[in-house]
Design a protein around this motif. Structure first.
Motif: not given
Length: 116
Positions: A12-27, A29-33, A38-46
């Motif tokens: 689960l930690s591996l999945v969480l880290v991969a997902s968090g990384r995707g949000k930080l680098v604006k992947d 697949r992650v950002t389109s979802s 309607g999630i603002p991009r400014g919330v991605f780092p949080v």
């Protein structure tokens, strides 16, 4: 220490880290979802920080179970919120992934509590 909890916490930690990384680098697949619901991009780092904290807490929780329980509760709440966000936006196609992760994090919580 429960071997089942430790194995599930690592996965689960591996999945969480991969997902968090995707949000930080604006992947894409992650950002389109997230953009689609309607999630603002400014919330991605949080959101990424919450995922990283959950991953770290789950891993440390293998040795210090109270932290593992707290982290598992946080991860369950995180994915419950994700499922709710997808359903509120009528994104039924996007809900299964956080739904499965909600079930996996609930299993981690159950194992953490059962092996105190």
């Amino acid at each position: 220490m429960s071997i089942a909890y430790a194995a599930l916490a690592v996965l689960l930690s591996l999945v969480l880290v991969a997902s968090g990384r995707g949000k930080l680098v604006k992947d894409e697949r992650v950002t389109s979802s997230l953009d689609g619901i309607g999630i603002p991009r400014g919330v991605f780092p949080v959101l990424a920080g919450l995922e990283f904290a959950g991953a770290l807490g789950l891993l440390i929780g293998a040795g210090f179970r109270p932290l593992g329980i707290a982290a598992a509760v946080g991860v369950v709440l995180y994915f419950a919120g994700a499922v709710i966000a997808h359903l509120r936006a009528r994104d039924v196609k996007g809900a299964p992934v956080p739904g499965v992760l909600l079930a996996v994090s609930a299993a981690a919580l159950a194992l953490a509590v059962a092996t105190v």
